[in-house]
Design a protein around this motif. Structure first.
Motif, PDB file in Angstrom:
ATOM      1  N   VAL B 243      -5.421   4.534   7.379  1.00  0.00           N
ATOM      2  CA  VAL B 243      -4.422   4.602   6.306  1.00  0.00           C
ATOM      3  C   VAL B 243      -4.221   3.209   5.701  1.00  0.00           C
ATOM      4  O   VAL B 243      -4.196   3.040   4.472  1.00  0.00           O
ATOM      5  CB  VAL B 243      -3.085   5.171   6.829  1.00  0.00           C
ATOM      6  CG1 VAL B 243      -1.978   4.969   5.803  1.00  0.00           C
ATOM      7  CG2 VAL B 243      -3.237   6.658   7.130  1.00  0.00           C
ATOM      8  N   ALA B 244      -4.144   2.189   6.558  1.00  0.00           N
ATOM      9  CA  ALA B 244      -3.936   0.816   6.066  1.00  0.00           C
ATOM     10  C   ALA B 244      -5.092   0.377   5.183  1.00  0.00           C
ATOM     11  O   ALA B 244      -4.894  -0.209   4.111  1.00  0.00           O
ATOM     12  CB  ALA B 244      -3.777  -0.139   7.242  1.00  0.00           C
ATOM     13  N   LEU B 245      -6.302   0.690   5.626  1.00  0.00           N
ATOM     14  CA  LEU B 245      -7.477   0.323   4.824  1.00  0.00           C
ATOM     15  C   LEU B 245      -7.404   0.969   3.439  1.00  0.00           C
ATOM     16  O   LEU B 245      -7.694   0.338   2.424  1.00  0.00           O
ATOM     17  CB  LEU B 245      -8.749   0.812   5.519  1.00  0.00           C
ATOM     18  CG  LEU B 245      -9.414  -0.130   6.497  1.00  0.00           C
ATOM     19  CD1 LEU B 245     -10.694   0.482   7.035  1.00  0.00           C
ATOM     20  CD2 LEU B 245      -9.743  -1.450   5.791  1.00  0.00           C
ATOM     21  N   ASN B 246      -7.012   2.226   3.427  1.00  0.00           N
ATOM     22  CA  ASN B 246      -6.947   2.933   2.144  1.00  0.00           C
ATOM     23  C   ASN B 246      -5.816   2.434   1.262  1.00  0.00           C
ATOM     24  O   ASN B 246      -5.958   2.369   0.043  1.00  0.00           O
ATOM     25  CB  ASN B 246      -6.825   4.437   2.379  1.00  0.00           C
ATOM     26  CG  ASN B 246      -8.171   5.071   2.668  1.00  0.00           C
ATOM     27  OD1 ASN B 246      -9.002   5.192   1.781  1.00  0.00           O
ATOM     28  ND2 ASN B 246      -8.397   5.417   3.915  1.00  0.00           N
ATOM     29  N   LEU B 247      -4.698   2.060   1.896  1.00  0.00           N
ATOM     30  CA  LEU B 247      -3.606   1.482   1.106  1.00  0.00           C
ATOM     31  C   LEU B 247      -4.063   0.169   0.481  1.00  0.00           C
ATOM     32  O   LEU B 247      -3.795  -0.108  -0.682  1.00  0.00           O
ATOM     33  CB  LEU B 247      -2.373   1.242   1.988  1.00  0.00           C
ATOM     34  CG  LEU B 247      -1.651   2.489   2.478  1.00  0.00           C
ATOM     35  CD1 LEU B 247      -0.392   2.096   3.243  1.00  0.00           C
ATOM     36  CD2 LEU B 247      -1.273   3.383   1.303  1.00  0.00           C
ATOM     37  N   ALA B 248      -4.786  -0.635   1.268  1.00  0.00           N
ATOM     38  CA  ALA B 248      -5.285  -1.901   0.749  1.00  0.00           C
ATOM     39  C   ALA B 248      -6.228  -1.643  -0.423  1.00  0.00           C
ATOM     40  O   ALA B 248      -6.180  -2.312  -1.457  1.00  0.00           O
ATOM     41  CB  ALA B 248      -5.997  -2.680   1.842  1.00  0.00           C
ATOM     42  N   TYR B 249      -7.054  -0.614  -0.268  1.00  0.00           N
ATOM     43  CA  TYR B 249      -7.974  -0.283  -1.355  1.00  0.00           C
ATOM     44  C   TYR B 249      -7.196   0.082  -2.619  1.00  0.00           C
ATOM     45  O   TYR B 249      -7.572  -0.297  -3.725  1.00  0.00           O
ATOM     46  CB  TYR B 249      -8.881   0.879  -0.928  1.00  0.00           C
ATOM     47  CG  TYR B 249      -9.608   1.501  -2.084  1.00  0.00           C
ATOM     48  CD1 TYR B 249     -10.765   0.906  -2.584  1.00  0.00           C
ATOM     49  CD2 TYR B 249      -9.117   2.635  -2.717  1.00  0.00           C
ATOM     50  CE1 TYR B 249     -11.410   1.451  -3.670  1.00  0.00           C
ATOM     51  CE2 TYR B 249      -9.759   3.187  -3.801  1.00  0.00           C
ATOM     52  CZ  TYR B 249     -10.907   2.599  -4.276  1.00  0.00           C
ATOM     53  OH  TYR B 249     -11.538   3.119  -5.361  1.00  0.00           O
ATOM     54  N   LEU B 250      -6.079   0.811  -2.430  1.00  0.00           N
ATOM     55  CA  LEU B 250      -5.287   1.226  -3.592  1.00  0.00           C
ATOM     56  C   LEU B 250      -4.733   0.015  -4.340  1.00  0.00           C
ATOM     57  O   LEU B 250      -4.515   0.060  -5.539  1.00  0.00           O
ATOM     58  CB  LEU B 250      -4.129   2.130  -3.158  1.00  0.00           C
ATOM     59  CG  LEU B 250      -4.515   3.569  -2.791  1.00  0.00           C
ATOM     60  CD1 LEU B 250      -3.307   4.332  -2.307  1.00  0.00           C
ATOM     61  CD2 LEU B 250      -5.125   4.275  -3.988  1.00  0.00           C
ATOM     62  N   VAL B 251      -4.486  -1.082  -3.603  1.00  0.00           N
ATOM     63  CA  VAL B 251      -3.959  -2.271  -4.270  1.00  0.00           C
ATOM     64  C   VAL B 251      -5.085  -3.086  -4.916  1.00  0.00           C
ATOM     65  O   VAL B 251      -4.993  -3.508  -6.061  1.00  0.00           O
ATOM     66  CB  VAL B 251      -3.171  -3.155  -3.277  1.00  0.00           C
ATOM     67  CG1 VAL B 251      -2.752  -4.459  -3.942  1.00  0.00           C
ATOM     68  CG2 VAL B 251      -1.954  -2.416  -2.771  1.00  0.00           C
TER      69      VAL B 251
END
Lengths: 529, 315
Positions: B243-251
């Motif tokens: 989830v953290a990796l994907n949140l970072a990707y979203l930013v």
């Protein structure tokens, strides 16, 4: 766009009268019945009177977060199209490239054309309430002289002095005679600001609109200026310009109705836009042209004129226009002057692909090796494709060419003006003399091909000093014939500007100089009920 | 446990420092320096030298790095070269937009992905499981700009439900923002859901083979209850990091989506700045992106520790 539709646009724009329109449309192959409906349609359009009010929404390509409201910094369509809403020029340009009164109502050259007197418009107020006067005009002109970052610095270096004669009259002295000097003042950087302005963030000018918000590279909004001096422009209450550099996004915004006007329609999809009932293309035949420089210094291979001629006849210009510009352009004839220019010389035989001639000149030149063409997308979108097309047709006549793809980053500083055979482009200049001088004058720093023909230089000098128009025309005709014959550079094609708008918009007409009615769209367009 | 969290924080700061060295070093390696970037073709040796002195470029890189770092640590990121605006002022609204878009997308994507993953685990090998696996694989495999254009084609151009342009401005209210960003958010959700959903499903299923799960079944508990109450808490650690990796990707990874929908986010700004050689802005964006990445990963690490009693109370 077909020839007939192009003529219809000219007629709508008032650039040709009905008789000329009928004659030329008939010549282009329109039957009598077709002509009747054409005229009815065209007249109905031309007769429309502008309506006031509404919010004009534009989606414009050619902007960046680095844009500013300082006219000296303008370098692309978004800053000029938004900037022209806030500021006015001293002298405006008509759609046919002729000077029009702006904040100067009239002007006159003293004998010899080195001194020019300009009479300024009275009763014009800036957005901050100040009255426009000679001091403001002098300050605004001097912004582009001497130590400046202005893009107009080159042409303004011809000015030696600007003096005030009265509150509404100034005199400008030039280094040397220039019969077309008023056109120099039409440069899109030269806009009138209050004397002493150093902070341009409020965009205080005399234009039809006052600044509402400015988010560089994103969005610019303006509101109609109640005390505007203009009665013939400035119809909408407000405009909202969104910067859309992505071509597909721009077209989507137009089709889905989120914007009313867009510029830079991709030729590949122009016909799809045209097929939509509620959308219309506006095609401007302007001065933008593709160039392949042929560096002809002493001792270089292109000093050999026969090699240059082999290339002149060995490239397929029609193919470039058709493939690269989707037909939205015209073939070039190795001069930078477009057909739309009043000084265009139509008497030069049009060069076209001719294998026999090309082979003859190649043989005569004795050139046996291969050569390299340096191409980059930095020059223009499609420059590498153009080089590849030329490579294919030149191979047919026996001239071996390598196309070297140069990275866009650093192209203008490392390759341009340095390579022997390089793709490049010129945006149109407001006068033929300026265009010939800036690109091919014997001492011009941007003379890409190092074309140093003294005769050509003399012709330019005499054209500049010649106040008699027919005589000047004759001289410029001779200069064009000379350079085309010399193959100063290859000019394979001129590209049209293509804008589009939906059926709510009126008053959106083509301009010979650049897209969006030479960036005057916000003040010239109106919204239908 | 406090010691563990503190250690993570220290690691985060060290990584941040390393990133700052890379960013500064990288911009230093670019051909030409700020002075040539500003003067371009109007450069002469004289004005170049003067501008270099003015910008302090004549001093050794290490000194300049030290100064840049101290100023950045105090929240001063310098002024933009091309329009003389304060970099922080220039970046702030863009950052807000990026965070809004990422937050809005995460708000939908994270619960959706975890919910779907749990359902797929509960109904393992059912038609639902297969269909959801196939569909999410499809949306992650198609390039995001294509997903964006397809959404625009149908939802904006054909049915006229949502706008094709997400041109929000600072004045836009929350409702307007949600309406304008609907299509970009859906695009992003479609792109990130697959990864998180599949990780949830896989990590729950791997726990399902443990003896204690068998015990739960033997007690007579229903499958949904076993999955949600018994398996899921133990499967959390890998899910949190994905989830953290994907949140970072979203930013940091939404430049393409910003471009398609003309959304004024940070990615657009950075691309513009790179093409104009506006290095202070590039450095600032790089720092923010690195910071977001490191912070999200650090939070994931800490949450993974908190979610696992064995890590929480190490012997």
């Amino acid at each position: 766009m077909s020839e007939i539709e192009f003529l219809k646009n000219l007629h709508n724009a008032g650039r040709i009268n009905r008789r000329e329109f009928l004659g030329r449309a008939a010549a282009a192959g329109a039957g009598a019945a077709v002509l009747n409906t054409l005229v009815l349609g065209a007249d109905a359009y031309a007769a429309e009177t502008p309506r006031k009010g509404g919010l004009l929404r534009l989606g414009v390509g050619g902007g960046s977060t680095t844009d500013s409201l300082d006219p000296a910094s303008w370098n692309d369509t978004v800053p000029t199209a938004s900037g022209n809403a806030f500021y006015d020029p001293l002298i405006d340009v008509s759609p046919e490239n002729k000077p029009l009164p702006g904040l100067a109502v009239s002007w006159e050259a003293k004998p010899g054309a080195t001194e020019w007197v300009f009479n300024l418009r009275r009763g014009v107020t800036f957005h901050n309430g100040k009255t426009f006067s000679a001091d403001d005009a002098i300050y605004s002109i001097n912004m582009h002289r001497g130590k400046t970052k202005s893009g107009a610095a080159g042409s303004f270096s011809a000015i030696t002095d600007v003096k005030k004669l009265s509150d509404t009259q100034i005199i400008i002295t030039l280094k040397s005679a220039d019969a077309e000097f008023p056109m120099v003042l039409t440069d899109y950087h030269c806009r009138m600001v209050p004397a002493g302005t150093t902070d341009f963030s409020k965009a205080i000018g005399t234009g039809c609109f006052t600044l509402e918000s400015f988010d560089p590279g994103v969005r610019i909004k303006g509101r109609h200026f109640v005390n505007s001096w203009r009665t013939d422009r400035g119809f909408v209450d407000a405009f909202d310009m969104t910067v859309i550099n992505d071509s597909s996004a721009r077209m989507n915004a137009l089709i889905s109705g989120q914007v009313d006007i867009v510029n830079r329609v991709d030729p590949k999809i122009a016909n799809l836009i045209k097929a939509k009932k509620n959308l219309e293309l506006v095609q401007g035949r302007g001065g933008w042209h593709a160039v392949v420089s042929l560096m002809q210094d002493k001792g270089s291979m292109f000093e050999n004129k026969d090699l240059r001629l082999a290339m002149k006849y060995g490239i397929d210009r029609t193919q470039v226009v058709k493939t690269l510009f989707g037909g939205f352009g015209t073939v070039g004839n190795d001069t930078p002057i477009p057909r739309s220019d009043p000084y265009y010389n139509p008497n030069i035989a049009q060069a076209s692909f001719d294998a026999d001639k090309a082979k003859f000149h190649l043989k005569k030149s004795g050139f046996a090796g291969g050569l390299t063409m340096q191409a980059s997308e930095a020059a223009f979108n499609g420059a590498v494709d153009m080089a590849t097309l030329m490579q294919a047709s030149l191979t047919k006549v026996g001239l071996k060419i390598d196309v070297k793809k140069e990275p866009a980053d650093g192209f203008w500083s490392n390759v341009w003006l340095k390579g022997a055979c390089v793709t490049s482009y010129w945006a149109g200049r407001s006068t033929a003399t300026q265009m010939l001088d800036v690109g091919y004058g014997p001492t011009a720093p941007w003379n890409e091909s190092h074309y140093r023909n003294p005769k050509f230089g003399q012709l330019l000098d005499s054209a500049r000093a010649e106040l008699d128009e027919p005589k000047r025309k004759a001289i410029l005709f001779e200069a064009q014939a000379l350079m085309s014959d010399d193959v100063a550079s290859l000019v394979p094609a001129f590209r049209d500007t293509v804008d589009a708008h939906n059926d709510k918009v009126g008053g959106h007409t083509p301009h010979a100089l650049s897209d969006l009615d030479s960036s005057n769209i916000t003040s010239k367009a109106w919204l239908k009920a | 446990m406090i010691r563990l969290v503190a250690l993570r924080l220290v690691f985060g700061l060290v990584t941040m420092w390393a990133a700052s060295v890379l960013i500064f070093g990288g911009t230093e390696l670019l051909p030409g320096d700020l002075a040539t970037a500003i003067l371009q073709n109007s450069a002469t040796p004289e004005n170049l030298a003067e501008l270099r002195a003015h910008l302090g470029l004549d001093r050794p890189p290490l000194v300049r790095y030290g100064e840049w770092l101290t100023r950045a640590a105090h929240g001063d990121l310098g002024t933009s070269l091309s329009n003389d605006r304060d970099v922080v002022e220039e970046i702030a609204p863009r950052l807000r937009n990026t965070v809004f878009l990422a937050g809005f997308a995460a708000l939908i994507a994270v619960p959706l992905a975890i919910g779907l993953g749990l359902l797929a685990a509960i109904w393992q090998a059912s038609v639902f499981d297969r269909v959801i696996n196939f569909v999410t694989l499809l949306t992650i495999s198609v390039p995001e700009y294509l997903v964006g254009y397809l959404l625009v084609k149908y939802f904006a151009v054909r049915w006229d439900l949502f706008p094709a342009l997400a041109n929000v401005s600072p004045e836009t209210d929350l409702g307007g923002r949600i309406y304008l960003t609907a299509l970009p958010v859906v695009t992003l959700v479609l792109v990130v859901v697959a990864h998180m959903m599949r990780m949830t499903r896989a990590s729950v299923l791997s726990i399902m083979a443990s003896p204690y799960i068998e015990m739960a079944f033997l007690k007579g508990l229903s499958k949904p209850r076993v999955v949600v109450r018994h398996a899921f808490p133990n499967a959390l650690a890998p899910i949190i990091s994905v989830v953290a990796l994907n949140l970072a990707y979203l930013v940091v990874g939404v430049v393409v989506v910003e471009q398609v929908f003309v959304y004024p986010g940070l990615g657009q700004l950075m691309v513009d700045a790179v093409s104009k050689h506006d290095l202070p802005v590039v450095q600032a964006c790089g720092l923010i992106f690195a910071g977001a990445f490191i912070m999200l990963n650090m939070i994931a690490d800490i949450m993974a520790i908190l979610s696992n009693p064995r890590l929480r109370r190490p012997r």
